[in-house]
Structure formats: structure tokens, C-alpha cells
Design a protein around this motif. Structure first.
Motif, mmCIF file in Angstrom:
data_model
loop_
_atom_site.group_PDB
_atom_site.id
_atom_site.type_symbol
_atom_site.label_atom_id
_atom_site.label_comp_id
_atom_site.label_asym_id
_atom_site.label_seq_id
_atom_site.Cartn_x
_atom_site.Cartn_y
_atom_site.Cartn_z
ATOM 1 N N GLY A 281 0.812 -1.214 0.000
ATOM 2 C CA GLY A 281 0.000 0.000 0.000
ATOM 3 C C GLY A 281 0.841 1.256 0.000
ATOM 4 O O GLY A 281 0.552 2.214 -0.729
ATOM 5 N N ASN A 282 1.902 1.270 0.831
ATOM 6 C CA ASN A 282 2.752 2.455 0.889
ATOM 7 C C ASN A 282 3.564 2.639 -0.387
ATOM 8 O O ASN A 282 3.820 3.773 -0.811
ATOM 9 N N ARG A 283 3.982 1.528 -0.994
ATOM 10 C CA ARG A 283 4.713 1.655 -2.266
ATOM 11 C C ARG A 283 3.814 2.247 -3.347
ATOM 12 O O ARG A 283 4.257 3.079 -4.150
ATOM 13 N N LYS A 284 2.548 1.855 -3.351
ATOM 14 C CA LYS A 284 1.623 2.433 -4.320
ATOM 15 C C LYS A 284 1.425 3.919 -4.051
ATOM 16 O O LYS A 284 1.389 4.736 -4.980
ATOM 17 N N ARG A 285 1.324 4.277 -2.764
ATOM 18 C CA ARG A 285 1.218 5.694 -2.412
ATOM 19 C C ARG A 285 2.400 6.480 -2.968
ATOM 20 O O ARG A 285 2.243 7.542 -3.562
ATOM 21 N N MET A 286 3.609 5.958 -2.742
ATOM 22 C CA MET A 286 4.791 6.706 -3.126
ATOM 23 C C MET A 286 4.933 6.805 -4.641
ATOM 24 O O MET A 286 5.402 7.829 -5.152
ATOM 25 N N VAL A 287 4.536 5.771 -5.366
ATOM 26 C CA VAL A 287 4.567 5.850 -6.830
ATOM 27 C C VAL A 287 3.657 6.973 -7.308
ATOM 28 O O VAL A 287 4.031 7.790 -8.167
ATOM 29 N N ILE A 288 2.447 7.037 -6.745
ATOM 30 C CA ILE A 288 1.497 8.081 -7.137
ATOM 31 C C ILE A 288 2.020 9.457 -6.765
ATOM 32 O O ILE A 288 1.980 10.405 -7.564
ATOM 33 N N VAL A 290 5.163 10.565 -6.076
ATOM 34 C CA VAL A 290 6.332 10.986 -6.846
ATOM 35 C C VAL A 290 5.928 11.339 -8.275
ATOM 36 O O VAL A 290 6.405 12.330 -8.849
ATOM 37 N N ALA A 291 5.017 10.554 -8.831
ATOM 38 C CA ALA A 291 4.592 10.805 -10.214
ATOM 39 C C ALA A 291 3.879 12.143 -10.354
ATOM 40 O O ALA A 291 4.227 12.949 -11.229
ATOM 41 N N ILE A 292 2.879 12.406 -9.493
ATOM 42 C CA ILE A 292 2.140 13.661 -9.659
ATOM 43 C C ILE A 292 3.011 14.863 -9.305
ATOM 44 O O ILE A 292 2.827 15.954 -9.859
ATOM 45 N N ALA A 293 3.976 14.668 -8.399
ATOM 46 C CA ALA A 293 4.908 15.759 -8.093
ATOM 47 C C ALA A 293 5.744 16.099 -9.323
ATOM 48 O O ALA A 293 5.924 17.272 -9.667
ATOM 49 N N TRP A 294 6.253 15.058 -9.990
ATOM 50 C CA TRP A 294 7.060 15.284 -11.186
ATOM 51 C C TRP A 294 6.212 15.847 -12.318
ATOM 52 O O TRP A 294 6.605 16.788 -13.013
ATOM 53 N N PHE A 295 5.026 15.266 -12.500
ATOM 54 C CA PHE A 295 4.136 15.740 -13.561
ATOM 55 C C PHE A 295 3.781 17.212 -13.385
ATOM 56 O O PHE A 295 3.628 17.948 -14.361
ATOM 57 N N SER A 296 3.640 17.644 -12.130
ATOM 58 C CA SER A 296 3.210 19.023 -11.878
ATOM 59 C C SER A 296 4.207 20.044 -12.400
ATOM 60 O O SER A 296 3.844 21.200 -12.657
ATOM 61 N N VAL A 425 8.781 14.042 0.681
ATOM 62 C CA VAL A 425 9.207 13.396 -0.568
ATOM 63 C C VAL A 425 8.554 14.090 -1.765
ATOM 64 O O VAL A 425 9.193 14.321 -2.797
ATOM 65 N N PHE A 426 7.277 14.418 -1.620
ATOM 66 C CA PHE A 426 6.575 15.149 -2.680
ATOM 67 C C PHE A 426 7.294 16.461 -2.982
ATOM 68 O O PHE A 426 7.604 16.766 -4.147
ATOM 69 N N ASN A 427 7.565 17.261 -1.949
ATOM 70 C CA ASN A 427 8.220 18.555 -2.153
ATOM 71 C C ASN A 427 9.628 18.395 -2.709
ATOM 72 O O ASN A 427 10.073 19.190 -3.552
ATOM 73 N N PHE A 428 10.332 17.376 -2.243
ATOM 74 C CA PHE A 428 11.676 17.107 -2.762
ATOM 75 C C PHE A 428 11.626 16.806 -4.258
ATOM 76 O O PHE A 428 12.432 17.314 -5.042
ATOM 77 N N THR A 429 10.655 15.981 -4.649
ATOM 78 C CA THR A 429 10.515 15.632 -6.065
ATOM 79 C C THR A 429 10.187 16.862 -6.901
ATOM 80 O O THR A 429 10.725 17.041 -8.009
ATOM 81 N N VAL A 430 9.306 17.721 -6.384
ATOM 82 C CA VAL A 430 8.972 18.961 -7.081
ATOM 83 C C VAL A 430 10.231 19.807 -7.287
ATOM 84 O O VAL A 430 10.470 20.340 -8.380
ATOM 85 N N PHE A 470 -3.385 4.566 -12.358
ATOM 86 C CA PHE A 470 -2.901 4.640 -10.981
ATOM 87 C C PHE A 470 -3.735 5.501 -10.029
ATOM 88 O O PHE A 470 -3.724 5.249 -8.824
ATOM 89 N N VAL A 471 -4.391 6.532 -10.521
ATOM 90 C CA VAL A 471 -5.103 7.424 -9.598
ATOM 91 C C VAL A 471 -6.302 6.709 -8.980
ATOM 92 O O VAL A 471 -7.118 6.108 -9.678
ATOM 93 N N VAL A 472 -6.405 6.776 -7.655
ATOM 94 C CA VAL A 472 -7.479 6.155 -6.892
ATOM 95 C C VAL A 472 -8.410 7.250 -6.387
ATOM 96 O O VAL A 472 -7.957 8.285 -5.897
ATOM 97 N N GLU A 473 -9.696 7.044 -6.488
ATOM 98 C CA GLU A 473 -10.654 8.037 -6.024
ATOM 99 C C GLU A 473 -10.732 8.041 -4.496
ATOM 100 O O GLU A 473 -10.771 6.985 -3.862
#
Length: 520
Positions: A281-288, A290-296, A425-430, A470-473
Motif C-alpha cells: 500500500g505504501n509503495r503504491k502511495r509513493m509511486v502516485i 512521486v509521479a504527480i509531483a514530477w508531472f506538476s 518526498v513530494f516537495n523534494f521531487t517537485v 494509478f489514480v485512486v478516487e
């Protein structure tokens, strides 16, 4: 599991029927007060938005260019990237401060660094001092941002949490607007104050936070994690139920938060940095995340955010005041769409907004690329004007998801024990994405011009496919209930225990005289 499928609890929207329908933000004094304090937190993002637009505007100012001897190439890249390098330096400290000493003190510490940076930037006499000032701004911003966004999410009234947490990143554009129009106004000053005055204005959010942050309520989740249950219950009751500690909604929130934090503290796989990747579960969280941080930052928007003047140059718009005017109008346009999307998150859902945003960006960035090529190859002026229109349409779709949701979605899918570290991690990726963009974009634009846009066209198509799978509602859930979407049946059972505990306490209080119309 099908794309976007969710795991549900027995009561995925269990808190909704506990909310007093007569308690609205506009007719309840304590909610009005709470939201006033939350504005103080929301404007943390304005400092970041101010900086992005400020650097864009300064590059269109002859006064700034002359003072710093017309920085180009790597020097210009460093001037734009140094704030994010400062943020990278602050990230190792941010989660430990937020979780250790609390959200409010961390915001205050960040404000001190940002005030120092704004003061040095205003008074600087050479490019080295300017770089140092922007480093301090980034360092303070990383600490303040980590704590402020979490505090908004954790203290908000449940009915308004999605909108308020989405407004956090949305207010990036409020700083963007102030910087754009302040620079447009001061550009006519024929001395250094043309760029020093906007630098002074960058300190305003931090100035208010320095003096007023101690009046903002501390996070009930942080208080409970530190054993301050009584203070947490009092905070929830004061702002969410007019001081009634027996209110069923308050009991429900309190018991659910306690159960979730107890679970985290008893399970070593749910605390510490390793926990970010310890479970499926946490690995899925981190993939999402990191991805949306980079995409942004890597969706083509980086070209407009920091190098719009060079984009203008490629389509023949070279007048400085015209560039500043378009920049200012674009900031207002962005704020409108981002605010609009912030108030639709529970109505339309996160998944719909992400997918619509990605598809729209892909379409209009591709059209922008085609028109840029037409102007570059054939000198077609109508194509140049179309590029401006497509930039505006591109940003309308960008603002549907990648302005309001990237912070709020990141925070709501993280459990309390990992929220500060995961958000870090999100902010670091951004920051990494921004630094990469800020160094590469000016070099690539100078080297191959409009052809560089093709890279982003391909990347945007990839983003759309990724988000679909990947995006979960997370629509209409409390922060604690979203854990069931990632952590499986064990967490579902523990959440049900928390719900039952809230029901027992609520029924016990009802027997002692609380309003039976609000019973669980």
C-alpha cells in the motif's frame, strides 16, 4: 483490480450524517474564525507563487538585467534554480520539525528564514547576495510549506477540508498575480527600485505569519500523537462543534484519529522512512505521489512559469511591457480556474479532474507546438497569436488538477505517521523537477527552439495513460478512512473498531442529554 477501483469500508462516508446542516462556514462564528486563521496558512503558498512570477518578470525588466549584467545560460539557470536548491537543503529538517515540535513552531521558523531572505534580496548589491537571498527563501519555504499544508488539512472542518486543502496550492497564483502586476507597475521606474519594490512585497506573507501564527490552532492529530488528548478534544470541539465536547461529530473524529495513531505507533512498518516503501500500500502511495509531483512541473508548464519571456521571443513578442502585461493576465486566468476546480473536488472527484486535466493539456500543448512551428518556419503572425491563446487554454486544463489537487491529494492518501515524511518526498521531487527544468529549459530553447516542445507532447501523453491506471478516487472520506484504499482489510477492521468506539461514546453522551437529532 480495475483502474481507479476502490476498497470500501462499511461506512465510507460515515461522518457526513453527523454534520449539523445548520452549521455553515458563513453563519457560524467559530468556523469563520477558523477559516480566517487558515488563510494565514494558505498564503504560505503565495510566497512560492510570488517567487515564480517574480523571476519571470525580472527577466523582462531592463533595470534588473542591467544591474546584474544580463545573466544568460548557466548563470540564469542558477538564479532561477537556487531557490529550489535552498528548498533541498531544508527538506532533511522539515518533517522532523513538523512532527517533533509541532506545525505552528515550524511555520514560524520558516517565516524567519523567508523574512531574512526577502530583506537580503531587497538590499543586495551584487549577484552573489541575490543568489544567497533566494537560497534563504527556499530554505524557509521548505520548512513552512511542509507544516502549513498539513495543518490546513488536519484542522479543517470535515465538510470543507477537500476545498480548503485544494486552495492551499491554488493560492500559489495569488502570489503570482501580485508579483506580475507589481512588476508591471514598477517597470516604469528608471532605477533599481523597479525590482527592489517587488522583492519587499515578497516578505508580506511571512511578516503576518511571524506575528500571528501562535493564534492558529495546533493540529489535533499532532496533539494526540504527543499524548495531549484533552487539548486535541478541546480544539476539535471549539472549532467543529461550538465548544461541545459531546458532539457526535467531535467524538467520531477524536476516536478515529486516536485509533489510527495507535495503530501507527504499534506497527513498526507504519513509521519511519523505511515505512514509505515497506508495504504494498505504501509503495503504491509513493509511486502516485512521486509521479504527480514530477508531472506538476514537467508538463510543459515550466516553460511558461520561468521562461515565458523566451517563449515570447520565439514567436516575435519582444516588447517588455507587453510581456509583463500578458504574464499578469495569465496569472489572473490561472487563479480563476484553480479556485473553480478547488470547489469541485468532492462534486466531480479527484480521478475525473486528473484525467480531464491531463487530456486537455496534451491537446492544447500539441496545438501550441504546431503553431510555434508555423511561426518559426513560415513567420505566420496569426500562428504566433494562436500560441498565446493555446497557452491560456493549456493552463485552464492544468489548473483543473495540477494546481489544486497535487498537495491535497498527496496529504489525504498518507496516514498521519507518514504524512510529514511523505509530503517531504513530494516537495523534494517537485524541487528536483524544477531544478532540472530551470537548467535544461533555457539551454534547450536556445539550442532547438520550438522543437523542444515535442518532448513535452510525448510526455503529456504518457502522463494521461499513467494517471488512468494509478489514480485512486478518495471522494467523500475522512483522512483516516482513505487508509482503507491502500492498506487492505486489516486497516478496514481497525477503522470499524474506531467507528464502533465513537458510536458507543456518542450513545452514552446522548443518554446524558445531547441532541438526539445528531445521534450516530
Amino acid at each position: 483490480m480495475a483502474p481507479g477501483a476502490v476498497v470500501t469500508t462499511s461506512s465510507p462516508t460515515g461522518f457526513m450524517h453527523l454534520i449539523d446542516p445548520n452549521r455553515k462556514w458563513y453563519n457560524n462564528r467559530r468556523l469563520i474564525t477558523l477559516h480566517a486563521w487558515l488563510v494565514l496558512l494558505l498564503i504560505t503558498s503565495s510566497t512560492n507563487g510570488f517567487d515564480g512570477s517574480l523571476m519571470n518578470s525580472l527577466q523582462s525588466m531592463n533595470q534588473w538585467e542591467s544591474f546584474f549584467n544580463h545573466p544568460q545560460g548557466g548563470t540564469l539557470g542558477l538564479l532561477n534554480a537556487i531557490q529550489n536548491i535552498g528548498s533541498l537543503a531544508g527538506y532533511p529538517f522539515a518533517p522532523y520539525l513538523s512532527d517533533g515540535i509541532g506545525r505552528r513552531p515550524s511555520i514560524w521558523i520558516g517565516a524567519v528564514f523567508m523574512l531574512a531572505g526577502a530583506a537580503l534580496q531587497t538590499a543586495c548589491q551584487n549577484i552573489h547576495q541575490f543568489i544567497g537571498a533566494r537560497f534563504l527563501l527556499g530554505f524557509g519555504l521548505s520548512i513552512a510549506t511542509n507544516a502549513a499544508a498539513m495543518l490546513v488539512t488536519e484542522v479543517s472542518y470535515p465538510l470543507y477540508r477537500p476545498q480548503l486543502s485544494s486552495l492551499y496550492n491554488t493560492l500559489w497564483y495569488s502570489g503570482n498575480i501580485v508579483a506580475s502586476w507589481a512588476s508591471f507597475g514598477t517597470a516604469r521606474i528608471n532605477n533599481d527600485w523597479a525590482w527592489r519594490i517587488p522583492s519587499i512585497l515578497q516578505a508580506i506573507p511571512s511578516f503576518f505569519q511571524f506575528f500571528l501564527i501562535w493564534f492558529v490552532p495546533e493540529s489535533p492529530r499532532w496533539l494526540i500523537s504527543k499524548g495531549k488528548d484533552t487539548q486535541a478534544l478541546r480544539t476539535l470541539a471549539h472549532y467543529h462543534a461550538d465548544g461541545d465536547e459531546r458532539d457526535p461529530l467531535v467524538i467520531y473524529e477524536f476516536e478515529e484519529i486516536k485509533a489510527a495513531i495507535k495503530l501507527d505507533q504499534e506497527n513498526k512498518n507504519r513509521v519511519g522512512w523505511k515505512a514509505l516503501v515497506a508495504t504494498r500500500g505504501n509503495r503504491k502511495r509513493m509511486v502516485i505521489i512521486v509521479a504527480i509531483a514530477w508531472f506538476s512541473q514537467w508538463s510543459g508548464n515550466g516553460l511558461v512559469s520561468y521562461y515565458l519571456n523566451q517563449v515570447f521571443d520565439t514567436i516575435g513578442i519582444t516588447d517588455n511591457l507587453t510581456q509583463l502585461l500578458i504574464t499578469g493576465i495569465l496569472a489572473i486566468w490561472n487563479l480563476f480556474w484553480a479556485v473553480f476546480a478547488s470547489f469541485q473536488v468532492d462534486r466531480w472527484g479527484r480521478r475525473f479532474l486528473f484525467l480531464t486535466s491531463a487530456a486537455g493539456m496534451t491537446l492544447f500543448f500539441t496545438l501550441q507546438t504546431v503553431c510555434s512551428a508555423q511561426y518559426a518556419l513560415h513567420g505566420t503572425h496569426s500562428a504566433a497569436h494562436a500560441v498565446i491563446a493555446f497557452i491560456f487554454l493549456f493552463y485552464a486544463f492544468y489548473d483543473l488538477a495540477f494546481t489544486p489537487l497535487i498537495v491535497s491529494y498527496t496529504l489525504e492518501i498518507l496516514p498521519y505517521s507518514l504524512r510529514a515524511k511523505g509530503y517531504n518526498v513530494f516537495n523534494f521531487t517537485v524541487s528536483v523537477a524544477l531544478i532540472f527544468n530551470q537548467y535544461v529549459n533555457p539551454i534547450a530553447l536556445n539550442a532547438i527552439g520550438w522543437k523542444y516542445y515535442i518532448v513535452y507532447c510525448c510526455w503529456l501523453a504518457f502522463e494521461t495513460v499513467f494517471l488512468y491506471f494509478f489514480v485512486v478516487e478518495t471522494q467523500n472520506r475522512t483522512l483516516e478512512e482513505t487508509a482503507a484504499l491502500f492498506d487492505g482489510d486489516d486497516v478496514v477492521k481497525l477503522q470499524q473498531i474506531a467507528h464502533q468506539a465513537a458510536e458507543v461514546r456518542s450513545e452514552d453522551y446522548d443518554e446524558k442529554g445531547s441532541d438526539p437529532g445528531l445521534r450516530v
